[in-house]
Design an enzyme around this catalytic site. Structure first.
Site, short mmCIF file in Angstrom:
data_model
loop_
_atom_site.label_atom_id
_atom_site.label_comp_id
_atom_site.label_asym_id
_atom_site.label_seq_id
_atom_site.Cartn_x
_atom_site.Cartn_y
_atom_site.Cartn_z
N CYS A 2 0.41 1.92 -3.88
CA CYS A 2 -1.02 2.46 -4.27
C CYS A 2 -0.90 1.80 -5.87
O CYS A 2 -0.01 1.42 -6.36
CB CYS A 2 -1.29 3.92 -4.08
SG CYS A 2 -1.26 4.14 -2.15
N ARG A 52 -5.90 2.49 -3.02
CA ARG A 52 -4.73 3.22 -1.80
C ARG A 52 -4.54 2.30 -0.64
O ARG A 52 -5.08 1.52 -0.18
CB ARG A 52 -5.60 4.18 -1.12
CG ARG A 52 -4.38 5.03 -0.16
CD ARG A 52 -5.15 6.25 0.18
NE ARG A 52 -4.40 6.88 1.19
CZ ARG A 52 -4.58 7.44 2.38
NH1 ARG A 52 -5.93 7.44 3.00
NH2 ARG A 52 -3.79 8.31 2.95
N LEU A 53 -3.13 2.31 -0.44
CA LEU A 53 -2.56 1.58 0.70
C LEU A 53 -2.30 2.74 1.58
O LEU A 53 -1.21 3.59 1.19
CB LEU A 53 -1.28 0.94 0.51
CG LEU A 53 -0.56 0.29 1.55
CD1 LEU A 53 -1.44 -0.93 2.33
CD2 LEU A 53 1.02 -0.23 1.21
N GLY A 78 3.11 6.05 -4.61
CA GLY A 78 4.41 6.14 -4.03
C GLY A 78 4.62 7.16 -2.53
O GLY A 78 3.76 7.12 -1.95
N GLU A 79 5.85 7.60 -2.60
CA GLU A 79 6.19 8.52 -1.31
C GLU A 79 6.92 9.80 -1.67
O GLU A 79 8.03 9.47 -2.52
CB GLU A 79 6.82 7.73 0.01
CG GLU A 79 6.00 6.50 0.40
CD GLU A 79 4.82 6.75 1.27
OE1 GLU A 79 4.71 8.08 1.67
OE2 GLU A 79 4.02 6.09 1.32
N ASP A 101 1.50 12.99 2.24
CA ASP A 101 2.69 13.60 1.66
C ASP A 101 2.33 13.81 0.21
O ASP A 101 3.23 14.59 -0.62
CB ASP A 101 3.77 12.41 1.63
CG ASP A 101 3.40 11.22 1.02
OD1 ASP A 101 2.29 10.51 1.55
OD2 ASP A 101 4.06 10.48 0.21
#
Length: 732
Positions: A2, A52-53, A78-79, A101
């Site tokens: 993102c 956003r992705l 990120g994640e 998340d």
């Protein structure tokens, strides 16, 4: 993957009426990173956007996240891999609005403040506007996998996931930092260890440091940098056996891969012929994910492409060979587009191939939004130990690291450096170094790790982030779980030789999931090693294309005349056209990139025409068969081949004192040959009379045929030489 962008005033004043349009411009610059959604949030003193992705909770995970009272606004690119276990700690005392998340970060911050990342595992760049504490927080993951940049001028601070977002703000300077860039080891490839902060290549634009939370006051501008992570020191031998590190490596890698496979979208894997991506693919094979590799002249010669296909077949996975034939040369406009995406003069063949592979993957598998990569294994597990040993063993590797550590400590200009630098048999020992730079050579391998850590941030993370994000994909890197890095960094010194020589620690850790023939494979370079001339030839052609268009454009940039010798830049290109061994095309490409970026900062590119030809797949059944010969046509030169100069080619000599000869093609001077360094090649050219076979011509000169083969191949492809029809015993 993102994109975050925003700005704030740090003197308590409110944002101007133009803030909304500026923020939208910044967000649009990051649109490729987040094609699924775009959101904006304004407060009196600060604002941020989020593109956003959507990988987890596509419907509910919209950002930024806002506290119930509206006073804390958080966005994360990120994640967060351990978000589920973190979320469980809030059961009964926090209300979550999504399954994202990243939402857990907001609750962690509300509870722990600046220490909110201590227990977080993942890759991330984070921005927080805290109106309660009147501060802006910018943070990055422990290793710096996800980017976040910052610029401060006066009472304004700008932040963004890419530099181009900052450039969209009128207060951001747009100027390449030539002096700092040219001095950086990452650009010059000088044989020195460097562990200072990575550079951004642009003046007054900085990275938010990895492993830190940067807090900036919105009333007084006071800045505090809280470092929450550093590389650990090695443990003491005897506390834990070697087997502990091998077992832990296997367990942690399996855990990291499991976490990287969590997504509400399709995930693929870039599968090379090497051990690292093979291990990740094996651990992911139960998901039946699609695998992708690059089919280039280089990867055919060094067998990387063949090994990748064999590994995919072994694991029963669908495999795609993305083809880059001999005629696939990036156009000038393609290169400009890629360079602006990358924002770094280190943009080169790897960036082009990977970006095109992502483009293919997205077209072939429209639902694919994440890609697993084997990046990061070599740097921390001894993956370069064999290459840096100079053909020797661990002791040679260690000795070479010691030389680099000494050079870093003393420098080549130190009065005492001559005792080591000016003789092949040094007369002084390391105690003498310690007298001038205490502790500098106490742990050369530790210094090497710090250098590679910096290298990863300066180059590898940048490559993986931008090539993926530019195509709407998130790159996931299981080997860069910080638990794995901590484990490898803490391996006791006494165990390093056994575990890190030729990355034995990984080979043993994954020995139960891969067959011996894969485990024992040597390290393979993505496009380098044997066959690299194919790649170098492609990018030499690119620079020389359209009348040296990219080179001439770069030399016209505002500061090129100050820093570059234009005549020598052109001469270098001509030499590379003649002989890839005369220099390193990637060094030339880097200074050309600086000039091109210099122009782009003055006039940032807007929308551009469509990219080059769509990448395509070739299904290879035989790596020496017709599919390969069609992609990389070449004439097989054998001892009985008869060669001659092509029509319109002349070899001319300068005055006897000049020791220089020239190759003229159709009346135009194309190549210069130094009679001293390339005397054998010059005599061999003159021996090609169209009558005698190659072995006879080589014998008349007294040189070795194998030594001449690269030049022969390049000259045939360039049209300098031609095979006499009917006089060839081994032509294809």
């Amino acid at each position: 993957m993102c994109g975050i962008a925003g700005f704030a005033h740090t003197d308590g004043s409110g944002l101007a009426g133009s803030a909304d349009q500026i923020l939208r411009d910044m967000a649009r610059a990051l649109r490729p990173r987040g094609p699924d959604d775009m959101q904006f949030h304004h407060t009196a003193q600060a604002c941020m956007s989020f593109t956003r992705l959507a990988l987890i909770d596509p419907e509910g995970g919209r950002q930024p996240f806002i506290s119930e009272d509206g006073n804390v606004i958080l966005a994360c690119n990120g994640e967060i891999y351990n978000h589920r276990e973190l979320r469980r700690t809030f059961e009964g005392r926090a209300k979550f609005r999504s399954e994202s998340d990243c939402e857990v970060l907001l609750h962690l911050y509300l509870e722990k403040g600046i220490d909110f990342l201590d227990d977080v595992r993942g890759m991330f760049g984070i921005a927080v506007i805290d109106l309660r504490e009147q501060r802006l927080l910018l943070a990055r993951d422990r290793l710096g996998i996800k980017p976040l940049f910052v610029h401060r001028r006066g009472d304004t601070v700008l932040f963004g996931s890419e530099i181009k977002a900052l450039f969209a703000h009128p207060d951001c300077p747009r100027e390449v930092d030539w002096a700092r860039a040219l001095a950086d080891q990452g650009l010059s490839a000088a044989p020195v260890m460097v562990d200072d902060e990575p550079v951004t290549w642009f003046k007054d634009v900085d990275h938010v440091p990895s492993g830190t939370v940067m807090s900036i006051g919105l009333r007084d501008g006071a800045t505090r940098v809280h470092r929450y992570w550093e590389l650990p020191a090695p443990a003491e031998a005897g506390d834990l056996p070697e087997s502990f590190f091998v077992q832990s490596m296997g367990d942690l890698l399996a855990s990291s891969v499991r976490e990287c496979l969590v997504a509400d979208a399709e995930i693929g894997v870039f599968l090379s012929g090497g051990l690292d991506s093979a291990a990740i693919t094996a651990l992911s094979a139960h998901t039946e994910l699609h695998t992708f590799s690059a089919l280039t002249g280089s990867t055919v010669v060094n067998k990387d492409a063949q090994y990748a296909q064999e590994t995919a077949a072994l694991l029963g996975l669908p495999h795609h060979q993305v083809a880059f034939g001999a005629d696939r040369v990036p156009s000038p406009d393609e290169w400009r587009r890629l360079l602006w995406l990358m924002e770094t003069p280190q943009c080169g063949p790897e960036q082009f191939y990977k970006s095109e592979m992502y483009r293919f993957a997205r077209a072939e598998r429209p639902g694919l939004k994440a890609m697993l990569l084997g990046s990061g294994a070599d740097e921390f597990s001894g993956g370069y130990s064999v290459a840096l040993s100079g053909g020797g063993d661990w002791e040679d590797f260690d000795g070479n690291l010691r030389t680099l550590a000494r050079r870093k400590a003393l420098g080549t200009r130190s009065p005492v450096s001559a005792w080591w630098e000016e003789t092949d048999l040094p007369l002084l020992g390391d105690a003498a170094v310690d007298a001038y730079a205490p502790g500098a050579v106490d742990d050369p391998y530790g210094s090497y790790l710090a250098w590679k850590f910096r290298d990863m941030q300066q180059y590898n993370f940048w490559v993986e982030d931008r090539t993926a994000s530019g195509n709407g994909v998130e790159a996931r890197v299981p080997f860069l779980d910080h638990r794995i890095i901590e484990l490898l960094a803490s391996v006791p010194r006494a165990y390093r030789k056994r575990l890190f020589w030729n990355k034995q620690v990984i080979r043993e850790a994954v020995s139960d999931i891969l067959p011996p023939e894969v485990i024992s494979r040597p390290k393979l370079a993505f496009y380098e090693g044997e066959g690299v001339r194919h790649t170098h030839r492609t990018f030499t052609r690119m620079l020389a294309g359209a009348g040296d268009e990219l080179v001439e454009e770069a030399l016209s940039s505002p500061r090129a005349a100050q820093y570059l010798d234009g005549d020598n830049v052109r001469r270098t290109l001509r030499r590379l056209e003649q002989d890839q061994g005369s220099g390193h095309v990637e060094l030339l490409l880097r200074v050309v990139n600086l000039g091109l970026l210099d122009l782009m900062t003055v006039d940032p590119p807007g929308s551009r025409p469509a990219p080059g030809p769509a990448p395509y797949e070739v299904r290879v059944s035989d790596f020496e068969g017709p599919e390969i010969r069609e992609l990389f046509p070449q004439t097989r030169i054998e001892e009985a081949t008869v060669l001659r100069l092509a029509d319109g080619v002349l070899v001319l000599d300068d005055s006897p004192d000049a020791k220089t000869s020239y190759v003229v093609i159709d009346g135009a001077l194309r190549f210069t040959i130094d009679q001293i360094t390339h005397g054998d090649w010059l005599r061999l050219l003159r021996a090609f009379d169209g009558v005698r076979p190659l072995d006879s011509a080589v014998a008349s000169v007294g040189c070795g045929l194998e030594d001449m083969r690269p030049l022969l191949d390049e000259s045939l492809e360039a049209g300098l030489l031609e095979v006499v029809p009917g006089a060839v015993t081994g032509a294809n």
